[in-house]
Motif scaffolding. Sequence first.
Motif, PDB file in Angstrom:
ATOM      1  N   GLU A  44       0.564  -1.612  -0.093  1.00 29.86           N
ATOM      2  CA  GLU A  44      -0.116  -0.284  -0.083  1.00 29.86           C
ATOM      3  C   GLU A  44       1.050   1.372  -0.365  1.00 29.86           C
ATOM      4  O   GLU A  44       2.368   1.913   1.112  1.00 29.86           O
ATOM      5  CB  GLU A  44      -0.772   0.027   1.146  1.00 29.86           C
ATOM      6  N   PHE A  45       0.786   2.425  -0.986  1.00 27.35           N
ATOM      7  CA  PHE A  45       1.692   3.300  -1.565  1.00 27.35           C
ATOM      8  C   PHE A  45       1.497   4.240   0.284  1.00 27.35           C
ATOM      9  O   PHE A  45      -0.021   4.109   0.559  1.00 27.35           O
ATOM     10  CB  PHE A  45       0.977   3.935  -2.578  1.00 27.35           C
ATOM     11  N   LEU A  46       2.453   5.054   0.468  1.00 27.73           N
ATOM     12  CA  LEU A  46       2.093   5.798   1.323  1.00 27.73           C
ATOM     13  C   LEU A  46       2.254   7.048   1.524  1.00 27.73           C
ATOM     14  O   LEU A  46       1.999   8.247   1.614  1.00 27.73           O
ATOM     15  CB  LEU A  46       2.726   5.353   2.517  1.00 27.73           C
ATOM     16  N   ILE A  47       3.690   7.351   0.733  1.00 29.06           N
ATOM     17  CA  ILE A  47       4.672   8.297   0.885  1.00 29.06           C
ATOM     18  C   ILE A  47       5.314   8.609  -0.413  1.00 29.06           C
ATOM     19  O   ILE A  47       6.158   7.858  -0.298  1.00 29.06           O
ATOM     20  CB  ILE A  47       4.261   9.396   1.823  1.00 29.06           C
ATOM     21  N   TYR A  48       5.480   9.439  -1.312  1.00 25.49           N
ATOM     22  CA  TYR A  48       7.078   9.903  -1.911  1.00 25.49           C
ATOM     23  C   TYR A  48       6.854  10.832  -2.246  1.00 25.49           C
ATOM     24  O   TYR A  48       6.715  12.104  -2.244  1.00 25.49           O
ATOM     25  CB  TYR A  48       6.962   9.110  -4.092  1.00 25.49           C
ATOM     26  N   PHE A  49       8.705  11.551  -2.267  1.00 26.13           N
ATOM     27  CA  PHE A  49       9.370  12.254  -2.619  1.00 26.13           C
ATOM     28  C   PHE A  49      10.094  12.469  -3.692  1.00 26.13           C
ATOM     29  O   PHE A  49      10.669  11.282  -4.574  1.00 26.13           O
ATOM     30  CB  PHE A  49      10.870  12.468  -0.751  1.00 26.13           C
ATOM     31  N   GLN A  50       9.888  13.921  -4.483  1.00 22.33           N
ATOM     32  CA  GLN A  50      10.466  13.744  -5.904  1.00 22.33           C
ATOM     33  C   GLN A  50      11.533  15.066  -5.609  1.00 22.33           C
ATOM     34  O   GLN A  50      11.319  15.946  -5.590  1.00 22.33           O
ATOM     35  CB  GLN A  50       9.909  13.906  -7.021  1.00 22.33           C
ATOM     36  N   GLY A  51      12.799  15.148  -5.642  1.00 24.27           N
ATOM     37  CA  GLY A  51      13.845  16.361  -5.115  1.00 24.27           C
ATOM     38  C   GLY A  51      13.260  17.031  -4.212  1.00 24.27           C
ATOM     39  O   GLY A  51      13.118  16.687  -3.503  1.00 24.27           O
ATOM     40  N   ASN A  52      13.679  18.050  -5.405  1.00 19.74           N
ATOM     41  CA  ASN A  52      13.360  19.609  -3.612  1.00 19.74           C
ATOM     42  C   ASN A  52      11.235  19.452  -3.779  1.00 19.74           C
ATOM     43  O   ASN A  52      11.064  20.510  -2.636  1.00 19.74           O
ATOM     44  CB  ASN A  52      13.802  20.657  -3.871  1.00 19.74           C
ATOM     45  N   SER A  53      10.638  18.769  -4.846  1.00 18.67           N
ATOM     46  CA  SER A  53       9.200  19.568  -4.189  1.00 18.67           C
ATOM     47  C   SER A  53       8.558  19.095  -3.734  1.00 18.67           C
ATOM     48  O   SER A  53       8.912  17.896  -2.445  1.00 18.67           O
ATOM     49  CB  SER A  53       8.790  18.647  -6.222  1.00 18.67           C
TER      50      SER A  53
END
Lengths: 115, 112
Positions: A44-53
Motif C-alpha cells: 500500500e503506497f504511503l508517501i513519495y518524495f521527488q527532489g525538492n518538490s
Amino acid sequence: GAGVSQSPSNKVTEKGKDVELRCDPISGHTALYWYRQSLGQGLEFLIYFQGNSAPDKSGLPSDRFSAERTGGSVSTLTIQRTQQEDSAVYLCASSYTRLASYEQYFGPGTRLTVT
Amino acid sequence: AQTVTQSQPEMSVQEAETVTLSCTYDTSESDYYLFWYKQPPSRQMILVIRQEAYKQQNATENRFSVNFQKAAKSFSLKISDSQLGDAAMYFCAYRSASKLIFGTGTRLQVFP
C-alpha cells in the motif's frame, strides 16, 4: 553498487510509543517511496518524495504518520502513538526519477510489531 | 482510481513445468506500465518483468513472459521450466505516474 538499505530490520514496540524507520536510497536517485505491507496483503503506497518538490502524502493513513527526507537522500518514516494495526512490513524504494519508465528499487523492509 | 486484482491466492507447479499467474487491472488511462514483482521470504521485492502499455509485443525475460491483453485489461505471467528458486510471492503492479499500485499477490509453490 549498494542497493536501498533500511533500518532497523525488525522493530518491536509497545502500543502508544513512537517509532522511527530509516531508509537510505541508492545514491543519485531523486525519487523515494514508502509502502506498507500488512499481513497477507499487497503493498500500500504511503508517501513519495521527488527532489525538492513537496511530497505526495496522499497514502498516509492518519496524522500519526509522517515522513521527511533530509538533504534529498535519507528518509525517516515516523509513526506516533503506535497502534496494533500499524504492525506491518514497511518497505522503501527509490528510483532515478519519478517517471514511470524508471524502475523502483526496493529495500529489504522493516518489520514493525506493535504489542 | 486504478485497481489491480490477483484472483489466485496460491498456485503450485511441479519443477520443470509451466505455470501462469493471472492479473487484471482497471484504469481509464491509456499510457501506463505494468510489472510483475517477486518477493521471496527475504522480503526483498525483485522486478521480474515489465510491460509498457503502448507496446503491443508481449515482454519476455528468459523463462518469464507475459500475456498482455490491453482491451481486456489483463496481464498474466507465464513461468516456463519452473525451478525451486521460483517459489515466492508474486505481485502484479500498475504504474502511470509515480506510485505503484499492487495486487494482493499469489503465493507460488514449486514441488520437486
